[in-house]
Write an enzyme that holds these catalytic residues in place. Sequence first.
Site, PDB file in Angstrom:
ATOM      1  N   SER A 146       1.084  -1.314  -0.067  1.00  0.00           N
ATOM      2  CA  SER A 146       0.009   0.028   0.178  1.00  0.00           C
ATOM      3  C   SER A 146       1.101   1.235   0.096  1.00  0.00           C
ATOM      4  O   SER A 146       2.138   1.210   0.264  1.00  0.00           O
ATOM      5  CB  SER A 146      -0.799  -0.033   1.293  1.00  0.00           C
ATOM      6  N   TYR A 162      -0.567  -0.725  10.289  1.00  0.00           N
ATOM      7  CA  TYR A 162      -0.871  -1.060   8.809  1.00  0.00           C
ATOM      8  C   TYR A 162       0.367  -0.669   8.094  1.00  0.00           C
ATOM      9  O   TYR A 162       0.712  -1.572   7.331  1.00  0.00           O
ATOM     10  CB  TYR A 162      -2.285  -0.467   8.279  1.00  0.00           C
TER      11      TYR A 162
END
Length: 267
Positions: free
Chosen positions: A138, A151
């Site tokens: 990401s 994350y």
Amino acid sequence: MHGKVAIITGSSRGIGQAIALELAAKGASIVLNGRNTQRLAETEALIRQYHDRVISVCCDVSMKEGGKELIDRALEQFQKIDILINNVGVSMRGTVAEVNPDVFKTVFESNVLGTINPTIPALPYLRETKGSVVFISSLAGIRGLPLLSAYGASKMALRGIAESIRIEEAKHGIHVGLIYVAMTEIAHNKEAIGADGAMVVLETRKNRKVQSTEFVARAVAKNIRQRKFITTLSGLGKLNSFLQSRFPSLVERIILMNMKKFEEGSK
Ligand SMILES: NC(=O)c1ccc[n+]([C@@H]2O[C@H](COP(=O)([O-])OP(=O)(O)OC[C@H]3O[C@@H](n4cnc5c(N)ncnc54)[C@H](OP(=O)(O)O)[C@@H]3O)[C@@H](O)[C@H]2O)c1
């Protein structure tokens, strides 16, 4: 993709499902994975629009046994593995000050162990086919972002793993791909982990500038075809990557000036 066997973790919906459909449309045999049998059955039906070379393996890849089961079932059915796409991942929300430490554990179990558990048993078979192992990261894996600490850290760990495998497996000809995905449309009722550890349903992204799951899937297929290492999606992602490597304090200032947008975007 004709004659190739592709395993996609977390492919019963969202980006993983789109990748499975893209590779199936290009002729690959598909091994689906997820923890919900109904969602898997629905995705399997979509794949069968292209061909019948598809199986679903319902297991949790964050567990060592789940990763091994996925690879064993793929080999049992198709006798080889050409492509492993590590797509499983869960996001979280909350500042480091407010987050329950267990959130880090859950995120790392899913995003890091959920990647390594299928990758380790797959590597000997990927050597035989000089195949591809792809990691879905990401933009949060390029630099630390507010409200996404666990994350982002888990996605940064994927880069470390990917770089190690590239060097270790260079003599075996395994291709390693790392895809930095920008904000993408999400499945209805997609959840992330809240600061207290409870799941929270994310808002739909209808009115936001997001990429389609099909766009991401095509980029993954291109990464495999070209045997590229890093693919960074979206103009913003490419700019972020460039500025972060040369002017990290400028990127930090830009983020600080746009904190409101990050808070909005994390909903
Ligand atoms: N959407 C975005 O904006 C975005 C942006 C950047 C990066 N990414 C990355 O792209 C990947 C996919 O994201 P997404 O938005 O498509 O997610 P999603 O809609 O939540 O889909 C996740 C998929 O993984 C499965 N799954 C989750 N945990 C699993 C586990 N432990 N074992 C087996 N299957 C599991 C889910 O099915 P079950 O729940 O039924 O198991 C589902 O099929 C993630 O790695 C994410 O970090 C997404």
